[in-house]
Design a protein around this motif. Structure first.
Motif, short mmCIF file in Angstrom:
data_model
loop_
_atom_site.label_atom_id
_atom_site.label_comp_id
_atom_site.label_asym_id
_atom_site.label_seq_id
_atom_site.Cartn_x
_atom_site.Cartn_y
_atom_site.Cartn_z
N HIS A 84 0.80 -1.22 -0.13
CA HIS A 84 0.00 0.04 0.02
C HIS A 84 0.77 1.09 0.08
O HIS A 84 0.31 2.41 -0.32
CB HIS A 84 -1.01 0.19 1.21
N LEU A 85 2.34 1.15 -0.01
CA LEU A 85 2.95 2.36 0.50
C LEU A 85 4.14 2.55 -0.68
O LEU A 85 4.95 1.45 -0.75
CB LEU A 85 3.73 2.29 1.81
N LEU A 86 4.17 3.29 -1.56
CA LEU A 86 5.05 3.27 -2.55
C LEU A 86 5.89 4.15 -2.10
O LEU A 86 5.89 5.46 -1.83
CB LEU A 86 4.40 3.83 -3.85
N LYS A 87 7.23 3.96 -2.25
CA LYS A 87 8.45 4.85 -1.88
C LYS A 87 9.25 5.21 -3.03
O LYS A 87 9.60 4.40 -3.78
CB LYS A 87 9.53 3.78 -1.00
N LEU A 88 9.15 6.39 -3.52
CA LEU A 88 9.88 6.82 -4.37
C LEU A 88 10.90 8.04 -4.28
O LEU A 88 11.05 8.32 -3.02
CB LEU A 88 8.59 7.75 -5.56
#
Length: 263
Positions: free
Chosen positions: A98-102
């Motif tokens: 659920h958490l996109l780390k960009l």
């Protein structure tokens, strides 16, 4: 003299572009997806929800691809996440997804844009270019790739409802597996959807080198039933690669709203 001025202007433009794309100025940005049903949190296999047709249902599975992420700065410049790093599979049963780390250049951003699905170019690329969540082997394991149709399922929602016809086991199940990238050698269904969210009302996002920023996005599954076309489980309990899938795709393209931003 004119040549010198033009050269100076061009040099300044190149410098600004270089700074905007510079790896040295890359800053952490998180995008969090929270799946809900109306005003309630989505809980698999445990809660009953009601759609616009008045049909009660529970959800056993929810998955969807998010890709081609872009951010627009307040000065109008747009930054696109590197394509190879811009494909994600959101799985309700796996909170880590659920958490996109960009990583993005430091700046002030006013708009988030992403694709719900997998673009036609990536769908047809050599398998060596489709790794991670796009690896057809792993995508078949999680049920997000049609081997018979050579394409990805963009959105999958399954569950149970008394409105659905009983299957041979006596269960009343519904399933929506929506894909279709427009076709390879001939035109077919195209259910790729682009979603744009205005960040201004919640607050400009300001990722900095030593300080992350977060964009929280909510996805309301009830919108998949009625955002533009009414979807009745009794009438359409199973939809996959069919003309009606276009209606569901139009619906789920309206699921996403900005919840909040954090700097």
């Amino acid at each position: 003299m004119l040549v010198l001025v033009a050269g100076l202007l061009l040099g300044g433009a190149n410098k600004e572009l270089s700074e905007f794309d510079s790896v040295k100025s890359m800053s952490p940005l998180f995008i969090k997806f929270d799946n809900i049903a109306g005003t309630e949190d989505l809980v698999l296999n445990a809660k009953q929800y009601k759609n616009s047709s008045g049909e009660s249902f529970s959800v056993s599975q929810l998955q969807y691809f998010v890709s081609n992420i872009k951010l627009r700065r307040t000065d109008g410049k747009e930054y696109a996440i590197k394509e190879d790093d811009s494909y994600f599979l959101i799985q309700e049963n796996n909170p880590a997804t659920h958490l996109l780390k960009l990583k993005v250049p430091a700046g002030d951003y006013k708009q988030l844009t992403f694709v719900l699905g997998v673009d036609s170019l990536r769908n047809t690329m050599n398998i060596s270019k489709r790794t991670g969540v796009l690896d057809p082997a792993s995508s078949m394991d999680n049920g997000m790739y049609w081997s018979w149709n050579s394409g990805y399922i963009f959105f999958k929602m399954e569950g149970e409802s008394s409105a659905a016809p009983a299957d041979p086991t006596g269960s009343h199940k519904f399933r929506y597996h929506i894909g279709g990238f427009g076709g390879y050698s001939a035109p077919t269904i195209n259910n790729i959807k682009t979603i744009s969210l205005d960040l201004v009302k919640s607050g400009i996002v300001k990722p900095r080198i030593n300080k992350k920023a977060t964009i929280s996005v909510r996805a309301d599954i009830l919108k998949a039933f009625n955002a533009t076309t009414n979807l009745s489980i009794a009438t359409h309990s199973s939809v996959m690669f069919s003309e009606f899938s276009v209606n569901i795709a139009n619906n789920y393209s309206k699921m996403f709203t900005l919840h909040r931003t954090e700097n």
